[in-house]
Write a protein that holds these residues in place. Structure first.
Motif, short mmCIF file in Angstrom:
data_model
loop_
_atom_site.label_atom_id
_atom_site.label_comp_id
_atom_site.label_asym_id
_atom_site.label_seq_id
_atom_site.Cartn_x
_atom_site.Cartn_y
_atom_site.Cartn_z
N ARG A 161 80.44 135.78 -17.84
CA ARG A 161 81.14 136.69 -16.94
C ARG A 161 81.69 137.91 -17.67
O ARG A 161 82.02 138.91 -17.04
N ALA A 162 81.75 137.85 -19.00
CA ALA A 162 82.26 138.99 -19.77
C ALA A 162 81.22 140.10 -19.88
O ALA A 162 81.56 141.23 -20.23
N VAL A 163 79.96 139.81 -19.58
CA VAL A 163 78.89 140.80 -19.73
C VAL A 163 78.84 141.70 -18.50
O VAL A 163 78.95 141.24 -17.36
N PRO A 179 79.76 129.87 -10.03
CA PRO A 179 80.59 131.07 -10.21
C PRO A 179 81.22 131.19 -11.59
O PRO A 179 82.08 132.05 -11.78
N TYR A 180 80.79 130.36 -12.55
CA TYR A 180 81.40 130.39 -13.88
C TYR A 180 80.60 131.22 -14.88
O TYR A 180 81.04 131.45 -16.00
N GLY A 181 79.43 131.64 -14.48
CA GLY A 181 78.61 132.56 -15.24
C GLY A 181 77.96 133.51 -14.25
O GLY A 181 78.21 133.43 -13.05
N ARG A 182 77.13 134.39 -14.75
CA ARG A 182 76.49 135.38 -13.87
C ARG A 182 74.98 135.17 -13.90
O ARG A 182 74.40 134.72 -14.90
N GLY A 205 75.49 136.22 -25.31
CA GLY A 205 75.91 135.80 -23.98
C GLY A 205 74.91 136.10 -22.89
O GLY A 205 75.22 135.97 -21.71
N VAL A 206 73.68 136.52 -23.28
CA VAL A 206 72.65 136.88 -22.30
C VAL A 206 71.39 136.09 -22.61
O VAL A 206 70.95 136.01 -23.77
N GLN A 207 70.79 135.50 -21.57
CA GLN A 207 69.53 134.79 -21.71
C GLN A 207 68.57 135.28 -20.64
O GLN A 207 68.92 135.31 -19.45
N VAL A 208 67.38 135.68 -21.04
CA VAL A 208 66.36 136.16 -20.10
C VAL A 208 65.26 135.10 -20.02
O VAL A 208 64.66 134.74 -21.04
#
Length: 730
Positions: free
Chosen positions: A697-699, A636-639, A669-672
């Motif tokens: 989580r900010a995204v 739950p610390y990232g999305r 802050g995004v990785q695909v």
């Protein structure tokens, strides 16, 4: 379109937006016909060359000229869909990226409930009796009709002791007249004066906290109580207080069809059975329940995850029992987690939600630490019962005999329990007889032609089955690869094979297998539970459904045949899930005055999960799991979100996957990750490719996904399924 700022009435000549329970992009505009319409009302509207049912969602968007709009055909005689339910549908659709109509379909799951029930007709003596031919049989009917309230024709004939033709003749003669009676109550009101269980001081303190929360609007309370601590009786106090205030209650259970003991506890506490909501109900019961919820007549509903979408008029409390259970996650069509959506529904309705578990999810515990949820702790078992001793059995040092699956230590423990006249349970989360069948000559494995999965032998049914699509065959007489005859080998154990071994070891024991194959509905499950409770079964062999909160006072030993099952595979929740499941299974032992033991057969006795189970240091284990996830930026610390592409043509699917990869978002802050073949690369004849999107989580993950998919539209043959907060990675 939001349902929050719409006019209260739309008059003829105006336009309205009607949401249809179809996977469409949004609501469609229609002209109001001859009668005014209110938001939430169910209507029939033309779509192409047919009439479909929808819901007035609000004012139209005006993109189509008024003169070109087709009129609403009619308003249906059903209670309107409440405004809070419409907001909930909008919220779920926005969060999951599902079409709003697909979410609405879950709230309109009983189309027959939108029409009034057939009138309840009965017969009575006419006020003025005309001349007619009297017979002894007719006199009996008239005497019965004179002394009894109005009855149906069949009941009146039975009371008079005559055939139905006699009653029919009196109706035709005008001696009996038909009257319409008010329908009987759909559900009896709970008896709040029933004697409740005597609570311990700790339980009473917890119950008081839940009851106090009812007057303070939205909040979330997490009951963290060990197995057997009385969590149900505690939240029953909040249920009773909510009902006393005239509000409705929804209780979600992960496997409502397997909850016979829970339902009996409810009946004892409230004197009646609750309204039930799950997929095994018949159409007439679902219709009755849906309308009773919409009218407010159903005071309390106990159901599966889909109960969240019932049209409650005055909901005041949601309880999610066993909140950690994976059954609350829906992974097809609209992908959502009922625990999380229950919290959203409570917030939209401004009332409390209660989550309960002996092994709370890391997500819920993180919300407690962040101050969003309040913790209610029950650290002890009720009535002096103690938690069982948990002992790992190192299979490297104490292996079972060749061709067997039960270690000498577990067999010895079973012998002691049988000699003492107690009960035992063997747990293996693997249905059937053997998970794999191969040819001894060439090694060919029997596989499903429609899925990336081995066929599982179910020896009791005499067939091999795919547990994903249901494809099944008889064991072929010869190998399809090398044509060797009758040379197949069953590899590995399922519960049927474990039960077979137990029967050889204990020929006089009464052994039963409990799986989703043997408990095919609530009645079968209830009968199974009764047999165990009445000690008609000495040894229960089962899959994870045996861990569903059952209370068997004579069950003192639990043996886990393969405690390592579930620890592998790269699932980020593998350790947490295994700990939860084994804790729940272990919690079936020693729940009364007799102490319990749990033996975990494992090749990894020093694994953190096994150490935590052995020592009882759950909190330290959870803290370690949390730190690993925090370091990796995982929930739950990232999305996290998954995109699954599927289609019948593997070339088209892969081509679109490459197109989607080129359009992938590139943001801080995004990785695909991907595309890659899904672990279940072929499912029900559809080839599958997967992307994973990880972000901070900010995204705004939903906005990012929505923009990405808009820029790379799929071909018609390719289906794109979005799973925000995925739980399964198959």
């Amino acid at each position: 379109m939001s349902a929050t700022s719409t006019p209260s009435l739309f008059n003829p000549g105006q336009r309205v937006a009607v949401m249809l329970p179809l996977p469409l992009g949004g609501a469609y505009d229609y002209a109001v016909g001859f009668e005014p319409l209110r938001p939430g009302e169910f209507v029939e509207v033309p779509l192409a060359n047919r009439l479909v049912t929808g819901v007035v969602w609000g004012a139209g968007d005006g993109k189509v000229e008024m003169g070109k709009l087709r009129p609403v055909a009619r308003r249906l005689p059903a209670p309107p869909l409440p405004e809070v339910t419409r907001r909930f549908v909008d919220w779920v659709a926005s969060y999951t990226l599902a079409p709003p109509g697909a979410v609405l379909k879950m709230a309109m799951s009983v189309p027959s409930a939108l029409e009034p029930a057939a009138p309840h007709l009965a017969l009575r003596l006419a006020a003025i009796i005309p001349a007619f031919k009297e017979t002894p049989a007719r006199r009996k009917v008239m005497e019965a009709a004179g002394r009894l309230p109005p009855l149906s024709a069949a009941d009146l004939a039975r009371e008079a002791g005559v055939g139905p033709a006699v009653v029919k003749g009196l109706v035709e003669a005008g001696v009996l007249e038909t009257v319409e009676l008010p329908p009987p109550p759909a559900f009896l009101a709970p008896d709040l004066a029933q004697q409740r269980a005597l609570l311990s001081p700790a339980q009473q303190e917890a119950a008081d906290a839940l009851v106090d929360a009812l007057d303070r609007g939205f909040s979330v309370q997490l009951i963290d109580g060990v197995t057997g601590s009385g969590k149900t009786e505690v939240y029953f106090e909040a249920v009773a207080a909510c009902l006393a205030a005239g509000r409705q209650v929804l209780v979600l259970l992960p496997e409502i069809a397997l909850s016979a003991q829970w339902l009996e506890r409810f009946r004892k506490r409230f004197g009646v059975k609750p309204a039930l909501w799950h997929s095994d109900l018949g159409d007439s019961t679902r219709r009755k329940t849906w309308r009773a919820v919409a009218s407010g007549e159903a005071a309390i509903v106990v159901g599966a995850r889909s109960g969240l979408f019932l049209p409650f008029q005055n909901l005041g409390l949601i309880v999610v029992d066993e909140e950690h259970d994976q059954a609350f996650k829906q992974e097809d069509h609209v992908c959502y987690h009922a625990r999380d959506m229950a919290v959203v529904r409570a917030r939209l309705g401004n009332f409390p939600a209660v989550l309960a578990s002996a092994t709370p999810s890391l997500e819920s515990l993180a919300n407690v630490q962040a101050g969003r949820y309040r913790l209610v702790h029950l650290p002890d078992r009720h009535a002096g019962a103690v938690l069982p001793d948990i002992v790992p059995v190192d299979l490297r040092r104490h292996p079972p005999p060749r061709g067997r699956w039960l270690s000498p230590q577990l067999v010895e423990a079973l012998e002691e329990v049988m000699a003492a006249g107690e009960q035992a349970m063997l747990y293996l989360n693997r249905r059937g007889y053997a998970p794999l069948t191969l040819c001894r000559t060439c090694g060919h494995r029997l596989q499903c032609p429609h899925c990336t999965a081995w066929l599982v032998e179910h020896r009791s049914a005499g067939r091999l089955v795919c547990h994903h699509c249901g494809h099944h065959i008889r064991l072929p007489p010869k190998c399809p690869e090398c044509e060797a005859e009758a040379n197949f080998a069953a590899c590995g154990p399922g519960v049927e094979r474990v039960a077979e071994e137990a029967a050889l070891l204990f020929p006089n024991a009464r052994i039963a297998v409990m799986t989703s194959d043997t408990c095919t509905g609530p009645h079968a499950a209830a009968e199974f539970v009764r047999r165990v409770s009445d000690h008609e079964i000495d040894l229960l062999v089962g899959t994870q459904i045996v861990a569903k909160g059952y209370h068997f006072p004579m069950l003192t030993l639990v043996g886990v045949v393969d405690a390592d099952l579930g620890l592998e595979g790269g699932d980020l929740r593998a350790g947490e899930r295994t700990h939860q499941l084994l804790s729940q299974v272990a919690g079936r032992a020693g729940r009364a005055e007799r102490p319990g033991r749990v033996l975990l057969q494992t090749y990894q006795p020093d694994h953190p999960v096994m150490r935590a189970l052995r020592s009882g240091e759950r909190d330290a284990f959870i803290a370690r799991e949390a730190e690993l996830r925090r370091a990796a930026g995982m929930p739950p610390y990232g999305r996290l979100a998954a995109l699954i592409l599927s289609g019948p043509d593997v070339g088209i699917v892969e081509s679109y996957a490459r197109t989607l990869a080129k359009a992938a978002p590139r943001a801080e802050g995004v990785q695909v990750l991907g595309p890659a073949p899904a672990p279940m690369a072929l499912l029900r004849g559809r080839h599958r490719r997967r992307f994973l999107v990880q972000s901070s989580r900010a995204v705004n993950l939903q906005a990012l996904l929505r923009d990405w998919l808009f820029r790379a539209q799929p071909p018609k043959s390719v289906r794109v399924q979005v799973d925000v907060d995925p739980y399964s990675f198959s």
